[in-house]
Design a protein around this motif. Structure first.
Motif, PDB file in Angstrom:
ATOM      1  N   GLU A 100     -39.558 -16.976  44.496  1.00 26.27           N
ATOM      2  CA  GLU A 100     -38.119 -17.157  44.328  1.00 26.27           C
ATOM      3  C   GLU A 100     -37.506 -17.825  45.555  1.00 26.27           C
ATOM      4  O   GLU A 100     -36.648 -18.709  45.437  1.00 26.27           O
ATOM      5  CB  GLU A 100     -37.456 -15.794  44.105  1.00 26.27           C
ATOM      6  CG  GLU A 100     -37.544 -15.283  42.689  1.00 26.27           C
ATOM      7  CD  GLU A 100     -36.393 -15.800  41.857  1.00 26.27           C
ATOM      8  OE1 GLU A 100     -35.238 -15.643  42.248  1.00 26.27           O
ATOM      9  OE2 GLU A 100     -36.691 -16.385  40.800  1.00 26.27           O
ATOM     10  N   GLU A 101     -37.946 -17.415  46.723  1.00 24.99           N
ATOM     11  CA  GLU A 101     -37.406 -17.982  47.951  1.00 24.99           C
ATOM     12  C   GLU A 101     -37.737 -19.471  48.047  1.00 24.99           C
ATOM     13  O   GLU A 101     -36.887 -20.287  48.430  1.00 24.99           O
ATOM     14  CB  GLU A 101     -37.970 -17.236  49.159  1.00 24.99           C
ATOM     15  CG  GLU A 101     -37.412 -17.732  50.492  1.00 24.99           C
ATOM     16  CD  GLU A 101     -38.124 -17.099  51.668  1.00 24.99           C
ATOM     17  OE1 GLU A 101     -37.452 -16.826  52.678  1.00 24.99           O
ATOM     18  OE2 GLU A 101     -39.339 -16.889  51.576  1.00 24.99           O
ATOM     19  N   GLU A 102     -38.949 -19.841  47.664  1.00 24.49           N
ATOM     20  CA  GLU A 102     -39.344 -21.242  47.727  1.00 24.49           C
ATOM     21  C   GLU A 102     -38.574 -22.089  46.722  1.00 24.49           C
ATOM     22  O   GLU A 102     -38.096 -23.187  47.042  1.00 24.49           O
ATOM     23  CB  GLU A 102     -40.843 -21.366  47.478  1.00 24.49           C
ATOM     24  CG  GLU A 102     -41.708 -20.745  48.570  1.00 24.49           C
ATOM     25  CD  GLU A 102     -43.179 -20.753  48.207  1.00 24.49           C
ATOM     26  OE1 GLU A 102     -43.496 -21.121  47.044  1.00 24.49           O
ATOM     27  OE2 GLU A 102     -44.011 -20.388  49.054  1.00 24.49           O
ATOM     28  N   GLU A 103     -38.444 -21.589  45.480  1.00 20.22           N
ATOM     29  CA  GLU A 103     -37.827 -22.377  44.425  1.00 20.22           C
ATOM     30  C   GLU A 103     -36.311 -22.469  44.552  1.00 20.22           C
ATOM     31  O   GLU A 103     -35.697 -23.377  43.987  1.00 20.22           O
ATOM     32  CB  GLU A 103     -38.192 -21.791  43.054  1.00 20.22           C
ATOM     33  CG  GLU A 103     -39.654 -21.959  42.689  1.00 20.22           C
ATOM     34  CD  GLU A 103     -40.082 -23.414  42.704  1.00 20.22           C
ATOM     35  OE1 GLU A 103     -39.381 -24.245  42.092  1.00 20.22           O
ATOM     36  OE2 GLU A 103     -41.095 -23.719  43.356  1.00 20.22           O
ATOM     37  N   SER A 104     -35.688 -21.538  45.269  1.00 19.91           N
ATOM     38  CA  SER A 104     -34.232 -21.559  45.399  1.00 19.91           C
ATOM     39  C   SER A 104     -33.740 -22.779  46.174  1.00 19.91           C
ATOM     40  O   SER A 104     -32.559 -23.101  46.131  1.00 19.91           O
ATOM     41  CB  SER A 104     -33.754 -20.276  46.084  1.00 19.91           C
ATOM     42  OG  SER A 104     -34.260 -20.196  47.410  1.00 19.91           O
ATOM     43  N   ARG A 105     -34.658 -23.463  46.863  1.00 20.63           N
ATOM     44  CA  ARG A 105     -34.255 -24.638  47.651  1.00 20.63           C
ATOM     45  C   ARG A 105     -34.202 -25.914  46.819  1.00 20.63           C
ATOM     46  O   ARG A 105     -33.756 -26.952  47.311  1.00 20.63           O
ATOM     47  CB  ARG A 105     -35.228 -24.833  48.817  1.00 20.63           C
ATOM     48  CG  ARG A 105     -35.307 -23.660  49.780  1.00 20.63           C
ATOM     49  CD  ARG A 105     -35.979 -24.062  51.070  1.00 20.63           C
ATOM     50  NE  ARG A 105     -37.349 -24.471  50.862  1.00 20.63           N
ATOM     51  CZ  ARG A 105     -38.409 -23.665  51.036  1.00 20.63           C
ATOM     52  NH1 ARG A 105     -38.205 -22.404  51.388  1.00 20.63           N
ATOM     53  NH2 ARG A 105     -39.628 -24.106  50.843  1.00 20.63           N
ATOM     54  N   TYR A 106     -34.683 -25.852  45.578  1.00 17.86           N
ATOM     55  CA  TYR A 106     -34.807 -27.067  44.766  1.00 17.86           C
ATOM     56  C   TYR A 106     -33.866 -27.014  43.570  1.00 17.86           C
ATOM     57  O   TYR A 106     -33.459 -25.943  43.119  1.00 17.86           O
ATOM     58  CB  TYR A 106     -36.249 -27.246  44.284  1.00 17.86           C
ATOM     59  CG  TYR A 106     -37.259 -27.230  45.409  1.00 17.86           C
ATOM     60  CD1 TYR A 106     -37.354 -28.287  46.310  1.00 17.86           C
ATOM     61  CD2 TYR A 106     -38.097 -26.140  45.583  1.00 17.86           C
ATOM     62  CE1 TYR A 106     -38.268 -28.265  47.341  1.00 17.86           C
ATOM     63  CE2 TYR A 106     -39.022 -26.109  46.612  1.00 17.86           C
ATOM     64  CZ  TYR A 106     -39.101 -27.175  47.499  1.00 17.86           C
ATOM     65  OH  TYR A 106     -40.003 -27.145  48.529  1.00 17.86           O
TER      66      TYR A 106
ATOM     67  N   GLY B 128     -30.860 -27.550  43.187  1.00 17.43           N
ATOM     68  CA  GLY B 128     -29.575 -26.905  43.415  1.00 17.43           C
ATOM     69  C   GLY B 128     -29.594 -25.415  43.211  1.00 17.43           C
ATOM     70  O   GLY B 128     -28.538 -24.785  43.079  1.00 17.43           O
ATOM     71  N   GLY B 129     -30.786 -24.810  43.151  1.00 23.87           N
ATOM     72  CA  GLY B 129     -30.882 -23.365  42.978  1.00 23.87           C
ATOM     73  C   GLY B 129     -30.558 -22.877  41.582  1.00 23.87           C
ATOM     74  O   GLY B 129     -30.340 -21.674  41.386  1.00 23.87           O
ATOM     75  N   VAL B 130     -30.529 -23.789  40.580  1.00 23.36           N
ATOM     76  CA  VAL B 130     -30.225 -23.350  39.215  1.00 23.36           C
ATOM     77  C   VAL B 130     -31.351 -22.453  38.707  1.00 23.36           C
ATOM     78  O   VAL B 130     -32.524 -22.630  39.046  1.00 23.36           O
ATOM     79  CB  VAL B 130     -30.044 -24.553  38.270  1.00 23.36           C
ATOM     80  CG1 VAL B 130     -28.816 -25.346  38.633  1.00 23.36           C
ATOM     81  CG2 VAL B 130     -31.280 -25.439  38.271  1.00 23.36           C
ATOM     82  N   GLY B 131     -30.986 -21.473  37.893  1.00 25.89           N
ATOM     83  CA  GLY B 131     -31.983 -20.567  37.346  1.00 25.89           C
ATOM     84  C   GLY B 131     -32.396 -19.457  38.280  1.00 25.89           C
ATOM     85  O   GLY B 131     -33.308 -18.693  37.966  1.00 25.89           O
TER      86      GLY B 131
END
Length: 622
Positions: A591-597, A599-602
């Motif tokens: 979650e921490e890694e993906e929140s940077r891409y 725009g943090g959608v989802g």
């Protein structure tokens, strides 16, 4: 008169003579069996060996040289600590020998659990165009829908990743696409493919495609392996799902970009030849909620979307979550079993598990409660007046269609509740506790019988917790937590109803609760606790939780003594706690890694606590 007690001139009692003869006989038998076979060679060299008077000394292989049971084994260092291997008071070591009965034989650390290696999750991508301008309500509704998509695929063992134009721009073929005069629909579809190829291939999904089947479904198992021999699409799904390796994806993109007829193409499939894809007709485990399907099967949602887009998206999100939950309930048509192996005094201990079971058995909110998923038109819709059956058996049953929620207590907690004692001491543990590892014995008594040792039972427990499909058929909590983890939606793949008190049945209006019918008790669930016992359980459980975390010398000594007296039960408790903690660490890190891409959608707003969990998370007791 002869002396019958004399032997070699010595006076020996008759009983000792018999004992001495037995020893001599055993020594002779030992010499015959182990010395002579090694001394007599085989084949034609027999006469030569006898002539040379060569006799070999028997050699014994030390079978325990590498075992922890060998007292003369050389001291060795502990295995190095792995990255992200501690959380919430638990520590673990991932190793293929995780089925060893006792973790300390590998980790050389009593407090470090041996867990199976994490399986590589097959990535599944969807594309979200961040360049399109959206108002705040629409963006929030779409982000919630993407969260539902990510949660559903994560629970099925995949790694869902949202791509955006940033990944497409990094593709070397992006500039070539920008120079083309093509239809806007084709260009948007090409951006999906460029972003996908830039990530190395795998699975490309529409954000409205959801896994709507049991985890062991053949198609989902195939997709989860992450090995796709050719570029594949699924019949009737249009652009909902593609699978393939990077090389073939790149070839298909070049073919679409350089096709002289691409100016008239509406999408990617129309711009390539028919032999570009392998077409698979089987997709019964997948549900696609595209506009055509919604207009055909869910007219109410279609009308809401036409009237107000953001409200329509929210309604569609509720519908999909309802279908995901209802599909899970259909998969477990035998109900939910909340284990309660010592039913007399553990009612309060299993209360969080029972509350979770009640929430899982309830019906989720949805705009069309009587509807079914598009891939399961003959489902059994959830009816609040007839919820799933919840039982509290004392034994574990590996039964198809039965979901198990287990509460694993620390041995101190179990004995405190079972004996109804405020405190335990070492003398009581040694003298009064007759049965060791009683929790494992009772839980697996029906499954394994009564004659197997605790070392076998604890291995079976580990299989029940972390086996191939165990995570989709059971959940194992620890009794020392006051509530269940707040992020179990990621474990099940759908949002769990928060309020499960309304069962849809008519009850006597207030006042007069004493006139309401009491729930019927199943004798198979064990005895019912008295009101007096129930009133004492919370205080005893709280005391046990304090001792479990205490650093006072006396508490530590008692805790260590009862752990040593119940090695298998302690191993099971640590294993369950570490396994659940690691599953959360895995997801939080992702979650921490993906929140940077994109725009943090989802992203999950409940877990949006910044990126400091790796520094502070080990101290949390969630």
């Amino acid at each position: 008169m002869p002396n019958h007690g004399a032997f070699l001139g010595l006076r020996i009692a008759p009983r000792r003579v018999s004992f001495l003869l037995v020893l001599v006989g055993l020594f002779a038998l030992f010499t015959l069996l182990f010395t002579l076979p090694n001394a007599i060679p085989t084949g034609p060299s027999l006469s030569k060996s006898i002539a040379d008077h060569k006799f070999s000394i028997p050699k014994y292989k030390d079978k325990f040289s590498s075992s922890i049971l060998n007292p003369f084994r050389a001291a060795s260092h502990k295995p190095p600590e792995q990255k992200n291997s501690t959380y919430g008071g638990s520590s673990w070591y991932s190793n293929w020998n995780w089925r060893s009965p006792f973790s300390s034989s590998i980790t050389l650390d009593e407090n470090r659990s041996l867990l199976p290696p994490l399986k590589d999750r097959a990535p599944i991508y969807c594309y979200y165009d961040t360049t399109v301008q959206r108002d705040a309500p629409t963006k929030e509704a779409e982000s919630a829908l993407l969260l539902t998509w990510r949660r559903a695929w994560w629970a099925q063992g995949f790694k869902p990743i949202v791509l955006s134009a940033a990944e497409a721009i990094n593709n070397p073929l992006y500039d070539e696409l920008q120079r083309l005069d093509v239809e806007p629909g084709f260009k948007k579809d090409m951006m999906r493919w460029l972003a996908w190829e830039n990530m190395g291939g795998g699975l490309l999904s529409h954000h409205l495609l959801f896994p709507m089947a049991a985890r062991e479904d053949p198609l989902l198992s195939f997709l989860r392996r992450g090995e796709y021999p050719g570029l594949t699409r699924w019949e009737g799904f249009d652009n909902a799902l593609f699978a393939g390796p990077k090389v073939q994806i790149a070839d298909a993109i070049i073919q679409a970009l350089r096709n002289p007829k691409n100016k008239k193409a509406k999408d990617f499939i129309a711009a390539v030849t028919s032999d570009t894809f392998l077409v698979d007709p089987s997709h019964d485990s997948l549900a696609f909620y595209d506009a055509k399907t919604v207009e055909k099967n869910y007219q109410k949602v279609a009308e809401e979307t036409a009237a107000n887009r953001d409200k329509g998206i929210k309604s569609l999100n509720l519908l999909i979550n309802y279908h995901l939950h209802n599909t899970w309930q259909d998969n477990f048509n035998n109900g939910i079993a909340v284990l309660k192996p010592m039913p007399a005094h553990t009612t309060h201990m299993v209360k969080p598990a029972l509350e979770l079971a009640a929430r899982l058995s309830a019906c989720s909110d949805g705009p069309m409660p009587s509807s079914c998923p598009p891939n399961l038109p003959k489902c059994s819709p959830c009816v609040s007046s007839h919820p799933m059956k919840i039982t509290t058996p004392a034994r574990y049953r590996n039964t198809t269609g039965l979901y198990t929620i287990g509460t694993v207590p620390h041995p101190y907690t179990l004995r405190t509740l079972d004996t109804f004692r405020d405190t335990l001491d070492i003398a009581y543990i040694r003298r009064e506790i007759k049965k060791r590892d009683e929790w494992l014995y009772l839980v697996f008594q029906e499954h394994l019988g009564t004659g197997l040792p605790s070392s076998v039972r604890v291995v079976k427990f580990k299989d029940a917790v972390a086996g191939e499909y165990a995570t989709s058929h059971s959940l194992w909590l620890t009794a020392e937590k006051e509530s269940v983890p707040h992020d179990l939606e990621w474990w099940f793949g759908f949002e769990i109803p928060r309020n499960a008190t309304d069962d849809g049945k008519s009850v006597t209006p207030v006042p007069g609760p004493e006139r309401r019918p009491k729930p019927v008790h199943d004798p198979a669930d064990g005895p019912v606790s008295t009101d007096e016992d129930l009133s004492r359980e919370p205080r005893l459980l709280e005391r046990a939780r304090e001792v479990a975390k205490s650093k006072i010398d006396q508490d530590v000594r008692v805790r260590s003594a009862i752990e040593a007296w119940n090695l298998a039960d302690t191993e099971a408790w640590r294993f369950a706690r570490a396994f659940l903690a690691r599953s959360r660490v895995e997801r939080l890190k992702w979650e921490e890694e993906e929140s940077r891409y994109a725009g943090g959608v989802g992203s999950d707003s409940d877990n949006a606590k910044g990126s400091s969990w790796l520094r502070w998370g080990d101290d949390k007791e969630d």
